[in-house]
Motif scaffolding. Sequence first.
Motif, PDB file in Angstrom:
ATOM      1  N   SER A 135     -48.200  68.477  47.990  1.00 51.71           N
ATOM      2  CA  SER A 135     -48.438  67.585  49.125  1.00 51.71           C
ATOM      3  C   SER A 135     -47.689  68.133  50.327  1.00 51.71           C
ATOM      4  O   SER A 135     -46.800  68.966  50.183  1.00 51.71           O
ATOM      5  CB  SER A 135     -47.979  66.167  48.800  1.00 51.71           C
ATOM      6  OG  SER A 135     -46.582  66.133  48.603  1.00 51.71           O
ATOM      7  N   LYS A 136     -48.066  67.652  51.518  1.00 51.87           N
ATOM      8  CA  LYS A 136     -47.363  68.097  52.714  1.00 51.87           C
ATOM      9  C   LYS A 136     -45.883  67.758  52.571  1.00 51.87           C
ATOM     10  O   LYS A 136     -45.529  66.660  52.169  1.00 51.87           O
ATOM     11  CB  LYS A 136     -47.906  67.402  53.956  1.00 51.87           C
ATOM     12  CG  LYS A 136     -49.198  67.969  54.459  1.00 51.87           C
ATOM     13  CD  LYS A 136     -49.553  67.306  55.774  1.00 51.87           C
ATOM     14  CE  LYS A 136     -50.742  67.937  56.413  1.00 51.87           C
ATOM     15  NZ  LYS A 136     -51.047  67.318  57.711  1.00 51.87           N
ATOM     16  N   TRP A 137     -45.034  68.704  52.915  1.00 53.80           N
ATOM     17  CA  TRP A 137     -43.591  68.481  52.834  1.00 53.80           C
ATOM     18  C   TRP A 137     -43.136  67.592  53.980  1.00 53.80           C
ATOM     19  O   TRP A 137     -42.329  66.690  53.805  1.00 53.80           O
ATOM     20  CB  TRP A 137     -42.867  69.826  52.844  1.00 53.80           C
ATOM     21  CG  TRP A 137     -41.387  69.747  52.845  1.00 53.80           C
ATOM     22  CD1 TRP A 137     -40.604  69.002  52.001  1.00 53.80           C
ATOM     23  CD2 TRP A 137     -40.489  70.439  53.709  1.00 53.80           C
ATOM     24  NE1 TRP A 137     -39.279  69.201  52.291  1.00 53.80           N
ATOM     25  CE2 TRP A 137     -39.180  70.079  53.345  1.00 53.80           C
ATOM     26  CE3 TRP A 137     -40.662  71.338  54.746  1.00 53.80           C
ATOM     27  CZ2 TRP A 137     -38.063  70.582  53.981  1.00 53.80           C
ATOM     28  CZ3 TRP A 137     -39.556  71.844  55.371  1.00 53.80           C
ATOM     29  CH2 TRP A 137     -38.262  71.464  54.984  1.00 53.80           C
ATOM     30  N   MET A 138     -43.631  67.869  55.178  1.00 53.05           N
ATOM     31  CA  MET A 138     -43.291  67.070  56.357  1.00 53.05           C
ATOM     32  C   MET A 138     -44.588  66.471  56.888  1.00 53.05           C
ATOM     33  O   MET A 138     -45.352  67.147  57.578  1.00 53.05           O
ATOM     34  CB  MET A 138     -42.601  67.940  57.413  1.00 53.05           C
ATOM     35  CG  MET A 138     -41.269  68.438  56.948  1.00 53.05           C
ATOM     36  SD  MET A 138     -40.254  69.438  58.091  1.00 53.05           S
ATOM     37  CE  MET A 138     -41.107  69.544  59.592  1.00 53.05           C
ATOM     38  N   VAL A 139     -44.825  65.222  56.562  1.00 55.02           N
ATOM     39  CA  VAL A 139     -46.098  64.582  56.842  1.00 55.02           C
ATOM     40  C   VAL A 139     -46.431  64.566  58.332  1.00 55.02           C
ATOM     41  O   VAL A 139     -47.557  64.803  58.721  1.00 55.02           O
ATOM     42  CB  VAL A 139     -46.125  63.151  56.257  1.00 55.02           C
ATOM     43  CG1 VAL A 139     -47.427  62.457  56.588  1.00 55.02           C
ATOM     44  CG2 VAL A 139     -45.900  63.200  54.756  1.00 55.02           C
ATOM     45  N   GLY A 140     -45.476  64.322  59.191  1.00 53.95           N
ATOM     46  CA  GLY A 140     -45.754  64.221  60.617  1.00 53.95           C
ATOM     47  C   GLY A 140     -45.716  65.533  61.375  1.00 53.95           C
ATOM     48  O   GLY A 140     -45.881  65.551  62.592  1.00 53.95           O
ATOM     49  N   ALA A 141     -45.521  66.646  60.690  1.00 58.41           N
ATOM     50  CA  ALA A 141     -45.369  67.948  61.350  1.00 58.41           C
ATOM     51  C   ALA A 141     -46.719  68.561  61.709  1.00 58.41           C
ATOM     52  O   ALA A 141     -47.734  68.267  61.096  1.00 58.41           O
ATOM     53  CB  ALA A 141     -44.600  68.900  60.439  1.00 58.41           C
ATOM     54  N   GLU A 192     -44.678  70.465  49.348  1.00 62.76           N
ATOM     55  CA  GLU A 192     -43.753  69.981  48.327  1.00 62.76           C
ATOM     56  C   GLU A 192     -44.437  70.000  46.964  1.00 62.76           C
ATOM     57  O   GLU A 192     -45.597  69.606  46.833  1.00 62.76           O
ATOM     58  CB  GLU A 192     -43.297  68.558  48.652  1.00 62.76           C
ATOM     59  CG  GLU A 192     -42.257  68.047  47.684  1.00 62.76           C
ATOM     60  CD  GLU A 192     -41.691  66.683  48.064  1.00 62.76           C
ATOM     61  OE1 GLU A 192     -40.832  66.205  47.306  1.00 62.76           O
ATOM     62  OE2 GLU A 192     -42.102  66.109  49.078  1.00 62.76           O
ATOM     63  N   ILE A 193     -43.711  70.457  45.967  1.00 57.63           N
ATOM     64  CA  ILE A 193     -44.208  70.452  44.594  1.00 57.63           C
ATOM     65  C   ILE A 193     -43.734  69.139  43.973  1.00 57.63           C
ATOM     66  O   ILE A 193     -42.535  68.877  43.921  1.00 57.63           O
ATOM     67  CB  ILE A 193     -43.672  71.644  43.786  1.00 57.63           C
ATOM     68  CG1 ILE A 193     -44.072  72.961  44.441  1.00 57.63           C
ATOM     69  CG2 ILE A 193     -44.168  71.579  42.348  1.00 57.63           C
ATOM     70  CD1 ILE A 193     -43.411  74.181  43.827  1.00 57.63           C
ATOM     71  N   ARG A 194     -44.681  68.329  43.519  1.00 57.65           N
ATOM     72  CA  ARG A 194     -44.344  67.032  42.920  1.00 57.65           C
ATOM     73  C   ARG A 194     -44.820  66.991  41.476  1.00 57.65           C
ATOM     74  O   ARG A 194     -45.783  67.648  41.116  1.00 57.65           O
ATOM     75  CB  ARG A 194     -44.970  65.894  43.710  1.00 57.65           C
ATOM     76  CG  ARG A 194     -44.395  65.796  45.102  1.00 57.65           C
ATOM     77  CD  ARG A 194     -44.843  64.559  45.746  1.00 57.65           C
ATOM     78  NE  ARG A 194     -44.158  64.367  47.014  1.00 57.65           N
ATOM     79  CZ  ARG A 194     -44.217  63.260  47.699  1.00 57.65           C
ATOM     80  NH1 ARG A 194     -44.920  62.249  47.256  1.00 57.65           N
ATOM     81  NH2 ARG A 194     -43.584  63.154  48.845  1.00 57.65           N
ATOM     82  N   TYR A 195     -44.158  66.179  40.694  1.00 58.85           N
ATOM     83  CA  TYR A 195     -44.466  66.062  39.275  1.00 58.85           C
ATOM     84  C   TYR A 195     -44.953  64.650  38.980  1.00 58.85           C
ATOM     85  O   TYR A 195     -44.303  63.669  39.343  1.00 58.85           O
ATOM     86  CB  TYR A 195     -43.212  66.371  38.444  1.00 58.85           C
ATOM     87  CG  TYR A 195     -43.417  66.241  36.970  1.00 58.85           C
ATOM     88  CD1 TYR A 195     -44.180  67.181  36.269  1.00 58.85           C
ATOM     89  CD2 TYR A 195     -42.850  65.194  36.252  1.00 58.85           C
ATOM     90  CE1 TYR A 195     -44.364  67.069  34.910  1.00 58.85           C
ATOM     91  CE2 TYR A 195     -43.034  65.079  34.883  1.00 58.85           C
ATOM     92  CZ  TYR A 195     -43.792  66.021  34.221  1.00 58.85           C
ATOM     93  OH  TYR A 195     -43.983  65.907  32.865  1.00 58.85           O
ATOM     94  N   LYS A 196     -46.112  64.539  38.338  1.00 56.33           N
ATOM     95  CA  LYS A 196     -46.646  63.246  37.893  1.00 56.33           C
ATOM     96  C   LYS A 196     -46.300  63.103  36.423  1.00 56.33           C
ATOM     97  O   LYS A 196     -46.898  63.744  35.574  1.00 56.33           O
ATOM     98  CB  LYS A 196     -48.163  63.194  38.060  1.00 56.33           C
ATOM     99  CG  LYS A 196     -48.628  62.615  39.333  1.00 56.33           C
ATOM    100  CD  LYS A 196     -50.120  62.382  39.291  1.00 56.33           C
ATOM    101  CE  LYS A 196     -50.564  61.884  40.628  1.00 56.33           C
ATOM    102  NZ  LYS A 196     -51.992  61.820  40.769  1.00 56.33           N
ATOM    103  N   SER A 197     -45.327  62.260  36.132  1.00 57.23           N
ATOM    104  CA  SER A 197     -44.861  62.146  34.750  1.00 57.23           C
ATOM    105  C   SER A 197     -45.895  61.497  33.836  1.00 57.23           C
ATOM    106  O   SER A 197     -45.961  61.817  32.654  1.00 57.23           O
ATOM    107  CB  SER A 197     -43.544  61.367  34.700  1.00 57.23           C
ATOM    108  OG  SER A 197     -43.719  60.087  35.260  1.00 57.23           O
ATOM    109  N   ILE A 198     -46.700  60.602  34.363  1.00 56.65           N
ATOM    110  CA  ILE A 198     -47.700  59.922  33.527  1.00 56.65           C
ATOM    111  C   ILE A 198     -48.717  60.923  32.992  1.00 56.65           C
ATOM    112  O   ILE A 198     -49.057  60.908  31.821  1.00 56.65           O
ATOM    113  CB  ILE A 198     -48.414  58.807  34.327  1.00 56.65           C
ATOM    114  CG1 ILE A 198     -47.398  57.715  34.683  1.00 56.65           C
ATOM    115  CG2 ILE A 198     -49.584  58.229  33.547  1.00 56.65           C
ATOM    116  CD1 ILE A 198     -47.915  56.660  35.625  1.00 56.65           C
TER     117      ILE A 198
END
Length: 133
Positions: free
Chosen positions: A59-65, A46-52
């Motif tokens: 990060s992993k898209w499916m954590v339990g996979a 997963e592509i995530r954005y840190k606004s700060i």
Amino acid sequence: MSELDDYGEEFEDDRPRVFKLITGEEIVTTVTRTDEHYFVVEVPLEIRYKSIKGSLFLSKWMVGADYSKVMTLSGTSVVSVSAAEQLVVDNYYTYREEMVKSLTESDDVVDDEEEEYNEILLEESDDDTPTYH
């Protein structure tokens, strides 16, 4: 003929692609193949954005996979697919390489300390008051 058939030739190489999903999530992954209803993908992140900080991170898209196996992505969950920017591609390969290293390390050598961290413990305290409905 399905809508996914149109993508067949586009995914013949193994370059990472960015998928925008109907949930709003954006993932970067490599597509191994497509069929009538699904994309078969490897290591979706997963592509995530840190606004700060004004930065992106993966990060992993499916954590339990199980990331050592391929996964499927339903074509009906996809809004759009595009080529990934070079910065995203570089970070994707770095993350993927680290993940592969961790998956290929020997699972036989696990000391007691590491084993404790892998367990999920739910401790009850005396201060917990049950809730009645």
